[in-house]
Enzyme design. Structure first.
Site, short mmCIF file in Angstrom:
data_model
loop_
_atom_site.label_atom_id
_atom_site.label_comp_id
_atom_site.label_asym_id
_atom_site.label_seq_id
_atom_site.Cartn_x
_atom_site.Cartn_y
_atom_site.Cartn_z
N SER A 1 2.77 -4.51 -6.38
CA SER A 1 2.51 -4.73 -4.96
C SER A 1 3.06 -6.08 -4.50
O SER A 1 3.13 -7.03 -5.29
CB SER A 1 1.01 -4.67 -4.71
OG SER A 1 0.72 -4.48 -3.34
N PRO A 2 3.46 -6.20 -3.22
CA PRO A 2 3.90 -7.50 -2.71
C PRO A 2 2.81 -8.56 -2.86
O PRO A 2 1.64 -8.30 -2.53
CB PRO A 2 4.18 -7.22 -1.22
CG PRO A 2 4.43 -5.75 -1.15
CD PRO A 2 3.55 -5.14 -2.20
N GLN B 1 10.07 -6.57 1.22
CA GLN B 1 9.15 -6.38 2.33
C GLN B 1 9.51 -7.39 3.42
O GLN B 1 9.40 -8.60 3.20
CB GLN B 1 7.70 -6.58 1.89
CG GLN B 1 6.68 -6.27 2.98
CD GLN B 1 5.27 -6.63 2.58
OE1 GLN B 1 4.94 -7.81 2.45
NE2 GLN B 1 4.42 -5.63 2.36
N TYR C 1 -0.27 -9.73 10.74
CA TYR C 1 0.98 -10.42 11.03
C TYR C 1 1.59 -9.85 12.32
O TYR C 1 0.97 -9.04 13.00
CB TYR C 1 1.92 -10.33 9.84
CG TYR C 1 1.35 -11.02 8.60
CD1 TYR C 1 0.96 -12.35 8.66
CD2 TYR C 1 1.17 -10.33 7.40
CE1 TYR C 1 0.41 -13.00 7.55
CE2 TYR C 1 0.62 -10.97 6.29
CZ TYR C 1 0.24 -12.29 6.38
OH TYR C 1 -0.31 -12.92 5.29
N ARG D 1 4.15 -0.68 5.75
CA ARG D 1 2.77 -1.02 5.36
C ARG D 1 1.93 -1.17 6.61
O ARG D 1 2.31 -1.88 7.55
CB ARG D 1 2.72 -2.30 4.52
CG ARG D 1 1.28 -2.74 4.23
CD ARG D 1 1.18 -3.83 3.18
NE ARG D 1 1.22 -3.26 1.84
CZ ARG D 1 0.60 -3.81 0.78
NH1 ARG D 1 -0.12 -4.91 0.91
NH2 ARG D 1 0.70 -3.26 -0.40
N ARG E 1 -3.18 -7.75 -8.53
CA ARG E 1 -3.85 -8.62 -9.50
C ARG E 1 -3.68 -8.16 -10.95
O ARG E 1 -3.50 -9.00 -11.84
CB ARG E 1 -5.32 -8.77 -9.13
CG ARG E 1 -5.55 -9.63 -7.90
CD ARG E 1 -7.01 -9.69 -7.50
NE ARG E 1 -7.23 -10.56 -6.36
CZ ARG E 1 -7.09 -10.20 -5.10
NH1 ARG E 1 -6.73 -8.96 -4.81
NH2 ARG E 1 -7.31 -11.05 -4.13
#
Length: 753
Positions: free
Chosen positions: A399-400, A478, A559, A607, A701
């Site tokens: 994942s980013p 991304q 964002y 996303r 993680r």
């Protein structure tokens, strides 16, 4: 000691407390007669029975004599029966359970007062050393001290009714019936040689459309028997003052007040579809009795009891909530092939997993794997997946993750090592952090960009390494813009905190700061929107030249583009604000501009934040509409995240807590999805894929903890195949290192003193 409530939890608490100290004076109040109870059968797990056996062998022995046991679960969907075995259930009649506990309490000297309302709990608290409130979901004790316990009660969307049949089902049975009014389901299980519990459940709107709201008890029972005549063999159902109700999830901020403590349904509830109500109450009783024995004072014991039980209960409630919502949204899964539907149902709570089912019933699980398309010996996570012209060799995505380690937006050696090591680790797709389309679009001064040729050249160094050093691994970029969440410190210096100096001006859909103390952004003008769209397109051209295999547009987490989508952050009154369609307009314009310059054979994903976790914000229904819109414009998959849009969000954290949103988008919008959010084990990945809840799983993680997470997942499952390839220099590490011996021979003979 006073016990309020004569259900299994209250009775067992009284018996345990008396058994541990016969000198205790214990009185139990129950307003109903001893033979009056709701429901019919009770299911207890082996874990709970083990606790009972250690604490009170006499009760355990009595239960054992009356248990009905079975191993199978039957699932009937569109006329197809699937059986999964090896589950191990034990049940007995609720009346018999209460009789056993009544007898045990009396034999120990507990005073049982039936048909008697308990005195006011405040009065009991003054005259007793301990008051145990086991007075159920409608607890008057909880209400009396509501300002201290601070209960939160949530009513859900299905109606259900407890009934019984005068014969024993041969398994735990889930029967799904599609009627002209909607979907109805039956949960049934045997609890005696000649009796079964039958719970009929359906959405509120289905219940009303079918006319149940206008029927009396007898009419409801008769109508349910007709609807489920096949499983009942035409036999009738019976009731016990049965009434249609909605399930209420009870959560309390505190479980004790002075010497008053909540237990069982008074403290917490968990949906019946995971069979947890009596189980939790009995386990509460065991823990409370143990803490009273171990701690020096009542207050210390109540604090220890809550500390011990709260995390266990919270975990159970999360699983129950997932199960409850699965049945609420049952119609979403009906189009699945029957065997996949059965697997989905069995794993709905996320407690039963692919790994569990392989142990319990290998034949059933292997059949589900074949239906999914797994080659022999291949776990679901190592099956390929195609997005446009790109075929991923497995379903794992790194994942980013923002690293905040660039200089002037240029990725350096750190990014090469960070992304390169994860690519060597076996994932099918490795994603960059959010790469910003302008200097003003950075989150922090350490964010990477694609707004200069120098940055693109540095990214080319990373993609070249991935493609040559880890052949078969794809790398995606991304693209995003920070919007109102920019000009902040790196996460480890203060997440979302403004810079102490060197701030740059922010722009957003509306002039709303992210949180108190944050910079107020300027509302974007029409001309600025055009410039931003061109910045995204120019960055996409550089990304293509830099060699990225996939491009993801970041429309999540508050964002810039996410700020247009959410009604909490978009207060515009022009063509880009107001209705959901208008809020979508600018993100779609950006998507179209990027798609127009991005190579046609390379996929694009988007996303989104599927919920804002805040009142008045984006909902799961909105997320489905957003996903459909992007798919209609050419998005190849939707990366379904949640939250981080507003600072006062209240997320419901837990294992795989965001995956239900991906499930909903996938099955309602009909678009491939990437699931994210506390997916931590390869067993979770296999389970989510096989159940049809996602197409790809993105983990962050776990890949920070172990860059070679995917390689190790293959080794731990004994998989060697095209879905994951060990780099030649690493191949010697494809087996677990040997450790010290832990299986020393046990003594052949044990002698007593």
């Amino acid at each position: 000691m006073a016990v309020i409530g004569g259900g299994p939890g209250g009775l067992y608490t009284a018996a345990l407390l008396k058994r541990l100290d016969p000198a205790r004076d214990i009185t139990l109040w129950e307003r109903n007669p001893p033979d009056e109870t709701f429901g019919f059968g009770v299911v207890l797990s082996d874990e709970t029975l083990g606790g009972i056996e250690h604490a009170d062998p006499a009760v355990h022995a009595a239960l054992q004599r009356d248990f009905t046991r079975w191993d199978d679960i039957h699932i009937v969907h569109r006329g197809v029966l699937h059986t999964s075995g090896g589950h191990g259930f034990a049940a007995l009649g609720r009346h018999r359970l209460l009789e056993i506990l009544h007898e045990r309490c009396r034999s120990l000297g507990v005073e049982l007062r039936f048909r008697t309302e308990a005195p006011d709990p405040a009065r009991l608290a003054r005259t007793h050393d301990l008051v145990v409130a086991a007075d159920g979901v409608h607890s008057t004790t909880r209400q009396a001290f509501a300002d201290v316990f601070r209960p939160r009660i949530t009513e859900h969307r299905c109606r259900y009714i407890w009934l019984a049949a005068d014969f024993a089902l041969d398994a735990f049975r889930f029967e799904i019936v599609e009627t002209e009014h909607g979907v109805m389901q039956l949960h049934g299980y045997p609890y005696a040689a000649d009796a079964s519990t039958v719970i009929v459940e359906m959405r509120e709107e289905v219940w009303r459309a079918a006319g149940f709201d206008a029927m009396d008890e007898s009419e409801s029972v008769g109508h349910c028997a007709k609807i489920f005549a096949d499983v009942l063999g035409g036999r009738p159902l019976k009731s016990n003052n049965s009434a249609w109700t909605t399930f209420r999830t009870v959560v309390n901020a505190r479980w004790s007040h002075g010497n008053v403590v909540l237990l069982g349904d008074a403290a917490h509830t968990a949906h019946f579809s995971i069979g947890s109500g009596t189980k939790l109450a009995v386990e509460d009783a065991l823990a409370l009795a143990a803490c009273l024995r171990e701690q020096p004072t009542v207050r210390a014991a109540l604090s220890a009891y809550e500390e011990e039980r709260r995390p266990v209960v919270a975990s159970t409630q999360r699983a129950a909530r997932a199960s409850l919502e699965w049945f609420e949204d049952l119609s979403r899964h009906l189009a699945q092939p029957p065997r996949r539907f059965a697997f989905n149902l069995l794993t709905r709570s996320r407690r039963v997993t692919h790994g569990n089912l392989r142990l319990r019933d290998p034949r059933f699980t292997e059949a589900v794997e074949r239906g999914f398309g797994c080659p022999p010996g291949t776990p679901p996570m190592f099956t390929p997946f195609r997005l446009r012209g790109l075929t991923l060799r497995n379903r794992v995505v790194v994942s980013p993750m923002d690293m905040y380690s660039a200089v002037d937006g240029v990725p350096g050696d750190f990014h090469l090592v960070h992304l390169g090591s994860r690519a060597l680790g076996g994932a099918g797709l490795v994603m960059t952090e959010m790469v910003c389309v302008s200097p003003e679009g950075r989150i922090t001064p350490g964010c990477t960009g694609l707004y200069t040729g120098r940055q693109a050249e540095a990214w080319r160094r990373v993609t070249d390494f991935v493609h040559t050093g880890a052949p078969g691994t794809a790398i995606g970029v991304q693209l995003g813009h920070s919007g109102r969440k920019g000009s902040t410190k790196p996460m480890w210096e203060g997440m979302d905190e403004p810079l102490d100096e060197g701030n740059w001006p922010l722009v957003a859909a509306s002039p709303l700061p992210y949180k108190p103390g944050s910079q107020v952004p300027r509302e974007l003008s029409r001309a600025q929107l055009t410039d931003l769209r061109e910045q995204f397109a120019a960055a996409a051209v550089r990304a293509a030249r830099a060699g990225f295999d996939l491009l993801e547009l970041h429309c999540a987490h508050g964002y810039l583009l996410s700020g247009f989508l959410s009604p909490l952050t978009n207060h515009r009154t022009d063509a880009y604000g107001g209705s959901p369609e208008k809020r979508l307009r600018f993100p779609l314009e950006v998507f179209d501009a990027v798609r127009a310059v991005w190579p046609g054979d390379r996929p694009m994903t988007v996303r989104i934040s599927a919920t804002d976790w805040a009142e008045g914000g984006t909902t799961a229904e909105d997320a489905v509409a957003v996903a459909r819109a992007f798919a209609a414009h050419g998005a190849d998959a939707i990366d379904v995240s949640t939250g981080q849009v507003v600072a006062d969000e209240k997320p419901e954290f837990g294992r795989s807590y965001q995956t239900p949103f991906a499930d909903r988008v996938r099955n309602e919008a009909g678009v491939p999805v990437i699931a994210v959010g506390a997916i931590s084990s390869w067993d979770d990945v296999n389970s989510l894929l096989l159940a049809g809840r996602t197409d790809l799983c993105a983990l962050a993680r776990p890949h920070l903890y172990d860059p070679h997470w995917t390689l190790h997942a293959a080794a731990e499952q004994g998989y060697e195949g095209p879905g994951v390839v060990w780099p030649l220099p690493y191949r010697a590490g494809s087996r677990r290192p040997q450790t010290g011996r832990t299986d020393a021979p046990r003594p052949r003979l044990t002698l007593g003193d």
